[in-house]
Design a protein around this motif. Structure first.
Motif, mmCIF file in Angstrom:
data_model
loop_
_atom_site.group_PDB
_atom_site.id
_atom_site.type_symbol
_atom_site.label_atom_id
_atom_site.label_comp_id
_atom_site.label_asym_id
_atom_site.label_seq_id
_atom_site.Cartn_x
_atom_site.Cartn_y
_atom_site.Cartn_z
ATOM 1 N N GLU A 96 1.449 2.273 -3.376
ATOM 2 C CA GLU A 96 0.156 2.446 -4.197
ATOM 3 C C GLU A 96 -0.580 0.944 -3.881
ATOM 4 N N GLY A 97 -1.766 1.101 -3.926
ATOM 5 C CA GLY A 97 -2.624 0.075 -4.085
ATOM 6 C C GLY A 97 -3.324 -0.271 -2.526
ATOM 7 N N GLU A 98 -4.132 -0.978 -2.369
ATOM 8 C CA GLU A 98 -5.209 -1.383 -1.323
ATOM 9 C C GLU A 98 -4.788 -2.889 -1.093
ATOM 10 N N ARG A 99 -4.044 -3.630 -1.798
ATOM 11 C CA ARG A 99 -3.771 -5.095 -1.342
ATOM 12 C C ARG A 99 -2.268 -5.026 -0.807
ATOM 13 N N CYS A 100 -2.085 -6.249 -0.055
ATOM 14 C CA CYS A 100 -0.855 -6.399 0.314
ATOM 15 C C CYS A 100 0.240 -6.686 -0.837
ATOM 16 N N GLN A 101 1.468 -6.470 -0.659
ATOM 17 C CA GLN A 101 2.418 -6.742 -1.770
ATOM 18 C C GLN A 101 3.685 -7.356 -1.101
ATOM 19 N N VAL A 102 4.393 -8.385 -1.746
ATOM 20 C CA VAL A 102 5.617 -8.860 -1.366
ATOM 21 C C VAL A 102 6.721 -7.892 -1.989
ATOM 22 N N ILE A 103 7.595 -7.426 -1.316
ATOM 23 C CA ILE A 103 8.632 -6.638 -1.771
ATOM 24 C C ILE A 103 10.054 -6.934 -1.812
ATOM 25 N N SER A 104 10.767 -6.680 -2.649
ATOM 26 C CA SER A 104 12.207 -6.762 -2.385
ATOM 27 C C SER A 104 12.713 -6.038 -1.263
ATOM 28 N N VAL A 105 13.719 -6.575 -0.501
ATOM 29 C CA VAL A 105 14.532 -5.758 0.646
ATOM 30 C C VAL A 105 15.886 -5.322 -0.143
#
Length: 255
Positions: A96-105
């Motif tokens: 969701e969302g229109e901005r970049c996200q840092v996510i866990s892998v």
């Protein structure tokens, strides 16, 4: 596929295209955009992603989600990457969302990303399609991390933020900023919240945490990082860092 540009394979009739690329220390991809969404994962090293809306530091064991058509630049600190390029209609169902996200892998997603770049360009087998489907399911479950620094659009305030990011300090007072911008303290705080969506003190702390990530991954000691950010000692810095990120500083230093 390895060391292939997405522009050369974007036309392929596949919802997900997996690519692997190697970048030398300090290499910078200038501002560009993709028609597809991109999940950009670095096997090792550090990535800095910049857009008009903010900056993201992507440490090891994390990836950055870049929505379709987002103009962005990336600086690599000795990184070998694995990327998924995902059709926009599918992308909106995954994140969701229109901005970049840092996510866990997760360990599972990491292994799937490693294996996906060895698939044929036009993968067909049941095994290959199952691997792609499993990656999508795992990607949708990954939590976002607060490793971004929102940037204002107000020109003078943006300049102040960019100057601060060159040498962040946890004790830099709001009164100095308001004085520099010829504003009252209350006007400055209202403007800052309006422009970034965060209070000044929260933004300042976030900026210090993100700066610390880069220094820790580069091998700086916890005490060195703490003192460079204006903390009295490593202990007080470590307490704040763990409260914000959920991990001790040593987690990223060892990474």
């Amino acid at each position: 596929m390895r060391n292939v540009r997405i522009e050369d394979v974007d036309h392929l009739d596949r919802d997900v295209i997996a690519l692997g690329n190697d970048y030398p220390q300090g290499f910078v991809l200038p501002a560009h955009q993709h028609r597809r969404a991109q999940l950009l994962y670095g096997i090792s090293g550090l990535m800095h992603v910049s857009t008009r809306e903010g900056e993201w530091v992507v440490p090891p064991q994390h990836a950055v989600w870049i929505p379709p058509e987002t103009i962005h630049s990336v600086k690599f600190a000795g990184v070998s990457t694995r990327s998924l390029y995902i059709e926009p209609a599918l992308a909106v169902t995954l994140r969701e969302g229109e901005r970049c996200q840092v996510i866990s892998v997760s360990p599972l997603l990491r292994q799937l990303l490693m294996g996906a770049v060895d698939l044929p360009a036009l993968y067909e087998s049941e095994r290959d399609r199952t691997l792609i489907t499993l990656m999508q399911l795992e990607l949708a479950l990954m939590p976002a991390r607060e490793f971004d620094i929102p940037l204002p659009q107000h020109p003078a305030l943006l300049a102040q933020c960019q100057t601060f990011l060159l040498s962040p300090s946890i004790h830099d007072p709001a009164e100095r900023w308001s004085s520099t911008l010829f504003m009252s303290a209350s006007t400055f705080r209202r403007l800052f919240l309006q422009q970034t969506g965060m209070s000044f003190s929260t933004w300042r702390q976030r900026a210090c945490v993100v700066s610390a990530l880069a220094l820790l991954v580069a091998g700086k000691s916890v005490n060195e990082v703490a003192l460079s950010l204006g903390y009295d000692n490593g202990s007080s810095f470590a307490t704040m860092f763990r409260r914000v990120t959920g991990q001790p500083p040593s987690f990223y230093r060892h990474a």
